[in-house]
Enzyme design. Structure first.
Site, PDB file in Angstrom:
ATOM      1  N   TYR A   1      40.815  64.411  15.437  1.00 39.07           N
ATOM      2  CA  TYR A   1      41.642  64.755  16.583  1.00 39.07           C
ATOM      3  C   TYR A   1      42.477  63.552  17.000  1.00 39.07           C
ATOM      4  O   TYR A   1      42.120  62.416  16.755  1.00 39.07           O
ATOM      5  CB  TYR A   1      40.832  65.326  17.748  1.00 39.07           C
ATOM      6  CG  TYR A   1      39.697  64.502  18.313  1.00 39.07           C
ATOM      7  CD1 TYR A   1      39.924  63.317  19.013  1.00 39.07           C
ATOM      8  CD2 TYR A   1      38.377  64.945  18.203  1.00 39.07           C
ATOM      9  CE1 TYR A   1      38.891  62.594  19.567  1.00 39.07           C
ATOM     10  CE2 TYR A   1      37.323  64.224  18.761  1.00 39.07           C
ATOM     11  CZ  TYR A   1      37.581  63.058  19.441  1.00 39.07           C
ATOM     12  OH  TYR A   1      36.550  62.336  19.992  1.00 39.07           O
ATOM     13  N   CYS A   2      43.632  63.840  17.593  1.00 39.05           N
ATOM     14  CA  CYS A   2      44.619  62.818  17.980  1.00 39.05           C
ATOM     15  C   CYS A   2      44.865  61.823  16.844  1.00 39.05           C
ATOM     16  O   CYS A   2      44.695  60.612  17.009  1.00 39.05           O
ATOM     17  CB  CYS A   2      44.166  62.081  19.243  1.00 39.05           C
ATOM     18  SG  CYS A   2      45.498  61.155  20.070  1.00 39.05           S
ATOM     19  N   PRO A   3      45.267  62.326  15.665  1.00 40.49           N
ATOM     20  CA  PRO A   3      45.468  61.420  14.528  1.00 40.49           C
ATOM     21  C   PRO A   3      46.659  60.506  14.733  1.00 40.49           C
ATOM     22  O   PRO A   3      47.644  60.846  15.391  1.00 40.49           O
ATOM     23  CB  PRO A   3      45.723  62.396  13.360  1.00 40.49           C
ATOM     24  CG  PRO A   3      46.299  63.614  14.013  1.00 40.49           C
ATOM     25  CD  PRO A   3      45.611  63.724  15.350  1.00 40.49           C
TER      26      PRO A   3
END
Length: 281
Positions: A147-149
């Protein structure tokens, strides 16, 4: 700036510890704290600052997340799992904050020639030094499926445990990182995976949201096969800073900073309410 590290920025740093404020500590306050410090440091009224902070059961959404087609259902899913959703005041996408996640902010004055990558590398270097005694290689590159790369995802053997963000405002720079220290990284990722499933429901979206794969994420304890607490990592931080020759001073907010913090908190609170206004909760 050559040899861009903490001692070359300044040998003297302010230290603020917000790791033990408990469940009532509002994550919106952290936005206001860092914006206030950016202003003080940007105007050269305060030394560069290291701030540590922990928030409980909060999912911080990006602006794009807040505009997903079924966001009400996504937020309901988070709420049913005991998490509050707020919208951050900078870029990025959804991340999980809880009592096992340590956040650090390095807040410095913006200088000519100080690139975005310089800011990211400052934090990356600090984290590598903190965990230098462990026989692992900490890398910085985008972990697809997390997540949130981003290009400064921190990982060990391909599993992400931290992400770095950066905010530049009023002459100051806040470089922020979340470190998943304890608990299950994949469980946190699964929560965000389910959030996106509920918030999208196969509807068209205006951005490409992460296809979260829980196995791509882990905590430091899982990766290091350790039993570190938040306090243990704080001690690693302080020892590393001491070894680097950094002098820390604990200084309360000045009256001017307290007034500015109050104004900033009201601003981010109103902004957050506006971003979430469509939610029928």
């Amino acid at each position: 700036m050559q040899n861009f590290d903490l001692p070359t920025i300044s040998p003297n740093w302010r230290f603020i510890d917000h790791t033990t404020f408990g469940p009532q500590f509002d994550a919106l306050q952290s936005f206001a704290y860092d914006d206030t410090l950016c202003t003080s440091i940007g105007q050269q009224r305060a030394n560069p600052t290291i701030r540590a902070w922990v928030h409980h059961q909060t999912v911080v959404l990006g602006i794009q997340d807040s505009r997903l087609p079924c966001i009400d259902a996504g937020r309901s899913l988070l709420q049913s799992n005991g998490y509050r959703a707020i919208v951050r005041n900078s870029g990025g996408l959804a991340v999980v904050l809880d009592e096992g996640v340590l956040n650090l902010s390095l807040i410095i004055k913006e200088e000519k020639g100080l690139s975005i990558d310089d800011g990211y590398n400052l934090m990356f270097s600090l984290i590598k030094k903190m965990f230098a005694t462990y026989p692992v290689d900490i890398e910085a590159y985008e972990i697809i499926g997390s997540y949130c790369p981003g290009s400064f995802d921190l990982s060990i053997v391909g599993r992400k445990f931290a992400g770095i963000s950066q905010r530049r405002i009023r002459g100051g720079i806040a470089v922020q990182i979340y470190l998943c220290v304890t608990g299950s990284g994949s469980a946190r990722a699964k929560l965000i995976q389910h959030f996106y499933e509920k918030a999208v429901q196969e509807s068209p979206t205006k951005f490409t949201y992460p296809d979260v794969q829980p196995e791509t994420m882990a905590s430091l304890n899982e990766l290091l096969e350790a039993n570190l607490s938040i306090a243990d990592v704080m001690l690693l931080l302080l020892k590393t800073l001491q070894n680097e020759g950094v002098q820390l001073a604990v200084q309360p907010f000045s009256e001017q900073e307290l007034v500015l913090f109050s104004e900033n908190y009201e601003r981010v609170r109103v902004r957050n309410e506006k971003a979430l206004r469509s939610f029928n909760l």
